[in-house]
Design a protein around this motif. Structure first.
Motif, PDB file in Angstrom:
ATOM      1  N   GLY A   5       0.635  -1.233  -0.013  1.00 40.45           N
ATOM      2  CA  GLY A   5       0.343   0.438  -0.212  1.00 40.45           C
ATOM      3  C   GLY A   5       1.133   0.390  -0.139  1.00 40.45           C
ATOM      4  O   GLY A   5       0.382   1.983  -0.304  1.00 40.45           O
ATOM      5  N   ARG A   6       1.967   1.298   0.062  1.00 39.24           N
ATOM      6  CA  ARG A   6       2.445   2.408  -0.161  1.00 39.24           C
ATOM      7  C   ARG A   6       3.779   2.358  -1.080  1.00 39.24           C
ATOM      8  O   ARG A   6       4.125   3.082  -1.502  1.00 39.24           O
ATOM      9  CB  ARG A   6       3.583   2.605   2.119  1.00 39.24           C
ATOM     10  N   PHE A   7       3.740   1.051  -1.083  1.00 40.06           N
ATOM     11  CA  PHE A   7       5.912   1.240  -2.033  1.00 40.06           C
ATOM     12  C   PHE A   7       5.302   0.311  -3.292  1.00 40.06           C
ATOM     13  O   PHE A   7       4.207  -0.623  -3.408  1.00 40.06           O
ATOM     14  CB  PHE A   7       6.293  -0.189  -2.061  1.00 40.06           C
ATOM     15  N   THR A   8       5.185   0.951  -4.497  1.00 39.93           N
ATOM     16  CA  THR A   8       5.095  -0.025  -5.881  1.00 39.93           C
ATOM     17  C   THR A   8       5.815  -0.213  -6.745  1.00 39.93           C
ATOM     18  O   THR A   8       7.461   0.628  -7.450  1.00 39.93           O
ATOM     19  CB  THR A   8       4.090   1.019  -6.950  1.00 39.93           C
ATOM     20  N   ILE A   9       6.109  -1.608  -7.340  1.00 36.64           N
ATOM     21  CA  ILE A   9       7.474  -1.704  -8.267  1.00 36.64           C
ATOM     22  C   ILE A   9       7.117  -2.208  -9.179  1.00 36.64           C
ATOM     23  O   ILE A   9       5.630  -2.680  -9.738  1.00 36.64           O
ATOM     24  CB  ILE A   9       8.105  -3.992  -7.697  1.00 36.64           C
ATOM     25  N   ASP A  10       7.693  -1.453 -10.333  1.00 36.25           N
ATOM     26  CA  ASP A  10       7.023  -1.238 -12.090  1.00 36.25           C
ATOM     27  C   ASP A  10       8.463  -1.590 -12.521  1.00 36.25           C
ATOM     28  O   ASP A  10       9.657  -1.870 -11.393  1.00 36.25           O
ATOM     29  CB  ASP A  10       6.760  -0.299 -12.093  1.00 36.25           C
TER      30      ASP A  10
END
Length: 126
Positions: free
Chosen positions: A66-71
């Motif tokens: 909910g705080r970090f996003t990997i792409d």
């Protein structure tokens, strides 16, 4: 073997955002699932997030969900970690790593990563 170089770390305040970047070697990067891990002083290295080689599935540690996003952008041989709402407990050296098996499309076990980068320091002040 994938060569990896991380960047983007720094000193930020609690609540700030930061984006980490990891560039991999051309020709091989796009074949492998990628992961972000971190290690705080005096602690074991821990899993943060991972993403399939095609970018169609990702996994997160509960502490960052909910705080970090990997792409990833395979055309640029790059994987990103967008970190929002940073907390002092996010302070650590962050590493990217490539999965050991090419074109692996199942759960990416944290123990199945190799080809580590040199790490980038993230420090979050309260």
């Amino acid at each position: 073997q994938v060569q990896l170089i991380e960047s983007g770390g720094g000193l930020v305040q609690a609540g700030d955002s930061l984006i980490l970047t990891c560039v991999g070697s051309a020709g091989t990067f796009g074949k492998y699932g990628m992961g972000w891990f971190r290690q705080a002083p005096g602690k074991e290295r821990e899993f943060v997030a991972s993403i399939w080689w095609a970018g169609t599935m990702s996994y997160y540690a509960d502490s960052v969900k909910g705080r970090f996003t990997i792409d990833r952008d395979n055309a640029k041989n790059t994987v990103y970690l967008q970190m929002n709402s940073l907390k002092p407990e996010d302070t650590a050296v962050y590493y990217c790593a490539a999965h050991k098996s090419a074109f692996y499309s199942a759960y990416l076990r944290p123990d199945d990563f190799g080809s580590w980068g040199q790490g980038t320091q993230v420090t979050v002040s309260s």
